[in-house]
Design an enzyme around this catalytic site. Structure first.
Site, PDB file in Angstrom:
ATOM      1  N   CYS A   1      -4.971  -3.531   3.354  1.00  0.00           N
ATOM      2  CA  CYS A   1      -4.655  -3.119   4.709  1.00  0.00           C
ATOM      3  C   CYS A   1      -5.818  -3.296   5.694  1.00  0.00           C
ATOM      4  O   CYS A   1      -6.109  -4.408   6.120  1.00  0.00           O
ATOM      5  CB  CYS A   1      -4.157  -1.671   4.699  1.00  0.00           C
ATOM      6  SG  CYS A   1      -3.208  -1.190   6.168  1.00  0.00           S
TER       7      CYS A   1
ATOM      8  N   LYS B   1     -10.019   0.506  -2.105  1.00  0.00           N
ATOM      9  CA  LYS B   1     -10.106   0.152  -0.687  1.00  0.00           C
ATOM     10  C   LYS B   1     -11.476   0.509  -0.114  1.00  0.00           C
ATOM     11  O   LYS B   1     -11.933   1.649  -0.215  1.00  0.00           O
ATOM     12  CB  LYS B   1      -9.001   0.865   0.088  1.00  0.00           C
ATOM     13  CG  LYS B   1      -8.885   0.465   1.545  1.00  0.00           C
ATOM     14  CD  LYS B   1      -7.707   1.193   2.183  1.00  0.00           C
ATOM     15  CE  LYS B   1      -7.480   0.756   3.625  1.00  0.00           C
ATOM     16  NZ  LYS B   1      -6.318   1.473   4.223  1.00  0.00           N
TER      17      LYS B   1
ATOM     18  N   GLU C   1       0.847  -1.188   0.000  1.00  0.00           N
ATOM     19  CA  GLU C   1       0.000   0.000   0.000  1.00  0.00           C
ATOM     20  C   GLU C   1       0.889   1.246   0.000  1.00  0.00           C
ATOM     21  O   GLU C   1       1.936   1.276   0.640  1.00  0.00           O
ATOM     22  CB  GLU C   1      -0.883  -0.006   1.241  1.00  0.00           C
ATOM     23  CG  GLU C   1      -1.895   1.131   1.294  1.00  0.00           C
ATOM     24  CD  GLU C   1      -2.758   1.101   2.553  1.00  0.00           C
ATOM     25  OE1 GLU C   1      -3.888   1.596   2.490  1.00  0.00           O
ATOM     26  OE2 GLU C   1      -2.302   0.570   3.590  1.00  0.00           O
TER      27      GLU C   1
END
Length: 265
Positions: free
Chosen positions: A153, A113, A40
């Site tokens: 993440c 995301k 990321e």
């Protein structure tokens, strides 16, 4: 298939970050990887959260996307391009997007995301919602007959996303976990996602002290369907490589057919 997780300690210099990413991808290819993943924010860990707004690219064009496409083509890799800022509907926000490129250099998938991180323990605090616009669509792609589910993440804490990828051979989790949360939960969550979904997990991470003072946990790793950590890099730049073995995948699912025993969801 050999798969690689590239670990970086990205800073505020875009050109330097892109050069490091290319060097690590070349290392992965030299080690025989057919699929490689960047962390990321591989392209930028700015001094301020808002720095990524200035580097945001239109979908399909820009120097970050060009580097990824070129690297995939020249190195013959399935490339999971960490995340980069893609312009959102408003100029005050960007999407934190994972773009995937095939060995021909063509883009085959985009995942934005979904879950945005917020944390405050009195000493350090983050709120991605200040500059990020959340995505809403789970995304998977096919790499030489193997389905790969995408996430980023903080998504790691939401198992319902990964249940939607049930049956996939591999889950990808590019990340920049904080040192505090990573030390407590990173390996635990990665192994849990691998075990409950009976698949491999590749988790490329940021790992070290950044120019902005932030420290990320690192520990980029590859985990097998039984929850075994096959390879890990605790901190600093580097590459970890491991085999994704379809026979091992089939063995785990045959001896403990938990995916077929689901009754809810």
């Amino acid at each position: 298939m050999k798969i690689a997780a590239c670990q970086m300690v990205s800073g505020p210099d875009l050109a330097a970050n892109l050069a490091t990413a290319r060097r690590l991808l070349e290392d992965a290819a030299r080690q025989g990887a057919a699929l490689a993943a960047l962390p990321e924010y591989f392209c930028l860990m700015g001094m301020h959260d808002s720095d990524k707004l200035a580097l945001a690219e239109d979908e399909g064009q820009g120097p970050i996307q060009a580097m990824l496409a070129t690297a995939a083509r020249e190195l013959g890799l399935w490339l999971i391009g960490g995340t980069l800022p893609i312009k959102a509907a408003t100029s005050e926000r960007v999407r934190n997007s994972t773009l995937v490129f095939s060995p021909s250099g063509g883009r085959v998938a985009r995942y934005d995301k979904i879950h945005l991180f917020a944390f405050d323990d009195g000493r350090e605090s983050y709120d991605e919602g200040r500059v990020l616009e959340a995505g809403g669509t789970p995304t998977a792609f096919d790499a030489n007959g193997l389905q790969v589910g995408l996430s980023v993440c903080y998504d790691l804490r939401f198992p319902e996303l990964y249940r939607g990828y049930a049956g996939s051979a591999l889950l990808a989790v590019p990340a920049a976990f904080t040192y505090t949360t990573g030390q407590a939960h990173w390996e635990l969550l990665l192994r849990a996602r691998a075990v409950e979904n009976q698949c491999y997990v590749v988790a490329p991470a940021q790992g070290g002290r950044h120019a902005n003072g932030r420290r990320t946990w690192g520990h980029s790793m590859v985990v097998d369907p039984w929850g075994q950590v096959l390879a890990v890099l605790p901190e600093g730049e580097g590459v970890v490589v491991a085999d994704l073995d379809p026979a091992r995948l089939a063995q785990v699912r045959q001896q403990l057919p938990a995916l077929g025993h689901r009754r809810l969801g």
